[in-house]
Design a protein around this motif. Sequence first.
Motif, short mmCIF file in Angstrom:
data_model
loop_
_atom_site.label_atom_id
_atom_site.label_comp_id
_atom_site.label_asym_id
_atom_site.label_seq_id
_atom_site.Cartn_x
_atom_site.Cartn_y
_atom_site.Cartn_z
N ILE A 287 30.30 47.59 33.11
CA ILE A 287 31.26 47.03 32.17
C ILE A 287 32.68 47.31 32.62
N VAL A 288 32.95 48.54 33.08
CA VAL A 288 34.29 48.90 33.55
C VAL A 288 34.70 48.01 34.73
N ALA A 289 33.78 47.77 35.66
CA ALA A 289 34.09 46.93 36.82
C ALA A 289 34.42 45.51 36.39
N ALA A 290 33.69 44.98 35.42
CA ALA A 290 33.96 43.63 34.95
C ALA A 290 35.32 43.56 34.25
N ARG A 291 35.60 44.55 33.41
CA ARG A 291 36.90 44.57 32.73
C ARG A 291 38.04 44.65 33.74
N ASP A 292 37.92 45.54 34.73
CA ASP A 292 38.96 45.69 35.73
C ASP A 292 39.18 44.39 36.50
N ALA A 293 38.07 43.72 36.84
CA ALA A 293 38.19 42.47 37.59
C ALA A 293 38.88 41.39 36.75
N TRP A 294 38.57 41.35 35.46
CA TRP A 294 39.23 40.37 34.59
C TRP A 294 40.71 40.65 34.48
N GLU A 295 41.09 41.90 34.24
CA GLU A 295 42.49 42.23 34.09
C GLU A 295 43.27 42.00 35.37
N ALA A 296 42.65 42.31 36.52
CA ALA A 296 43.33 42.09 37.79
C ALA A 296 43.58 40.62 38.03
N GLY A 297 42.61 39.78 37.75
CA GLY A 297 42.78 38.36 37.94
C GLY A 297 43.69 37.72 36.92
N THR A 299 46.29 39.15 35.41
CA THR A 299 47.68 39.54 35.59
C THR A 299 48.22 39.20 36.98
N ALA A 300 47.34 38.97 37.94
CA ALA A 300 47.77 38.62 39.29
C ALA A 300 46.88 37.51 39.83
N PRO A 301 47.04 36.29 39.32
CA PRO A 301 46.17 35.19 39.74
C PRO A 301 46.22 34.97 41.25
N GLY A 302 45.10 34.56 41.80
CA GLY A 302 45.03 34.31 43.23
C GLY A 302 43.62 33.95 43.64
N GLU A 303 43.43 33.71 44.91
CA GLU A 303 42.13 33.35 45.43
C GLU A 303 41.18 34.54 45.36
N PHE A 307 36.37 35.93 38.17
CA PHE A 307 36.14 35.03 37.04
C PHE A 307 36.81 33.67 37.20
N GLY A 308 37.77 33.55 38.09
CA GLY A 308 38.41 32.27 38.31
C GLY A 308 39.35 31.88 37.17
N GLU A 309 39.88 30.68 37.28
CA GLU A 309 40.84 30.14 36.31
C GLU A 309 40.18 29.02 35.51
N VAL A 310 40.46 29.01 34.21
CA VAL A 310 39.95 27.94 33.36
C VAL A 310 40.80 26.70 33.60
N ILE A 311 40.23 25.77 34.32
CA ILE A 311 40.97 24.61 34.81
C ILE A 311 41.31 23.68 33.65
N GLY A 312 42.58 23.34 33.53
CA GLY A 312 43.02 22.36 32.54
C GLY A 312 43.37 22.93 31.17
N GLY A 314 45.55 25.66 30.33
CA GLY A 314 47.00 25.85 30.24
C GLY A 314 47.46 26.98 29.37
N GLY A 315 46.55 27.57 28.57
CA GLY A 315 46.94 28.67 27.70
C GLY A 315 46.83 30.02 28.39
N ALA A 316 47.51 31.01 27.82
CA ALA A 316 47.43 32.36 28.37
C ALA A 316 46.04 32.94 28.15
N ALA A 317 45.52 33.62 29.15
CA ALA A 317 44.20 34.23 29.06
C ALA A 317 44.24 35.45 28.15
N LEU A 318 43.12 35.71 27.49
CA LEU A 318 43.03 36.87 26.60
C LEU A 318 43.01 38.17 27.39
N PRO A 319 43.82 39.13 27.01
CA PRO A 319 43.70 40.46 27.63
C PRO A 319 42.46 41.18 27.11
N ALA A 320 41.86 41.97 27.96
CA ALA A 320 40.72 42.77 27.54
C ALA A 320 41.19 43.94 26.69
N PRO A 321 40.45 44.29 25.64
CA PRO A 321 40.81 45.48 24.86
C PRO A 321 40.59 46.75 25.68
#
Length: 338
Positions: A287-297, A299-303, A307-312, A314-321
Motif C-alpha cells: 500500500i505504501v509503495a502504491a501511495r508513493d507512486a501516485w503522489e510522485a506521479g 506532483t511530478a508528471p512525466g513518462e 498510474f498514468g494520466e487520465v486523458i481528457g 483536465g481536472g486536478a488529481a486527488l491527493p492521497a490522504p
Amino acid sequence: MSNLETHPVEESVCGGEAAPAAPDPDAELLLPREVPLGGPRAMLVRRALPGKHRRMIGAWCFADVYGPDDVSAGEGMQVPPHPHIGLQTVSWLVRGSVHHRDSLGSDRLVRPGQLNLMSAGHGIAHSERTPADAPALLHGAQLWVALPDGARDGTPVFEHHADLPVFEVPGARITVIVGEVAGHRSAATAHTPLVGAEVLVEPGARVRLPLDPDFEHGVLPLDAPVSLLGHRVEAGALLYLGQGRTEVELSVPESAEPAHLLLLGGEPFTEDLVMWWNFVGRDHDEIVAARDAWEAGRTAPGEGRRFGEVIGDGGAALPAPGLPNARLRSRPRHHSGR
C-alpha cells in the motif's frame, strides 16, 4: 469511484454494525452509513460493504449506493482523477449517466442497463463525472471486486458492455452483470467464480431467485425495501444470505414503480486483504509503495508513471490522504467480533 473518507484506514471504511441475529441463522444484515464522495463538492453515498464484521461476499469487497439525486441544478458526481490497484470497479446505473475516463485512454458514458468494468491490476487512474447534458436524476451503485493473486498485479483493462443478457422469472426481470444466473452468462471478465445481477421486481411481487449453492450471496436493494428471510432490508442495506442455498424468495411492497435490487455472490474469497483508500493489497508495504507512486506521479508528471494520466479530464488529481501511524494489517473476510 474513489473512497474519499478523511481517515481511510480499514476500520474507517466499514459499514454499520450487523443487526441482531435473524430467524435464519445464516442471514446477516449489514446496515449502511453515509460517506461523502467527491472532495469539497461531495455527494453522499450509502456504504454497506465492507461491514464491521463481514468484509466480503465472494470477491465483492465494496458496495456504495447513491441517489436518486436531482443533479439538474448542481454538478452531480464529480470524482477527479484517482488511482486504483488490485481490484475491479463495477459501475451500474438505475438512472442518469456518468462519464468515465481513464489512463488507458478509455472515454465512455455509462447508462442504465450498461456495464463499465475496469480491472486496475498493477495500477490505473480514472475519473467519473456527471456530464453537462445528463438526465435530471442520478441513481446507481459502485462496486469493487478484489482480484486474486494471479490477476491483481496484471495489466489494467477497461470493458464496456452494452448488451448484457436479460431474462424473466415470474414477477421480475433479471439482467446478468457478471457471471451466470440460470444459464444466462455475461461476457464481462471475472477472475474468480462470481455473480452479479440486477433484479427489477414488479410492485407487490413475490419472487424466487435461483442461487448457486457453492456461492455465498447478498441482496442489495437500490430504491425500495425488500423482505426476505425474516428481514426488511432498506435501500442501501445489504442482507448476507450465507452459502448452500439453491434459491431465495423475496417480496417488495406495492408501489408506483418496480423495485431495483442487486444480487451479489461468489465462492468465498480465501485471501486476506489490506484495503486502504482506493487500493486493495495484501500488506502494508504494498500500500505504501502504491501511495508513493501516485503522489510522485501526481506532483511530478512525466513518462513511466505507474498510474498514468487520465486523458481528457483536465481536472486536478486527488491527493492521497496521509497514512496512519500504525502499520496496516491484512484482514479476514469475516470475524464474529464477539
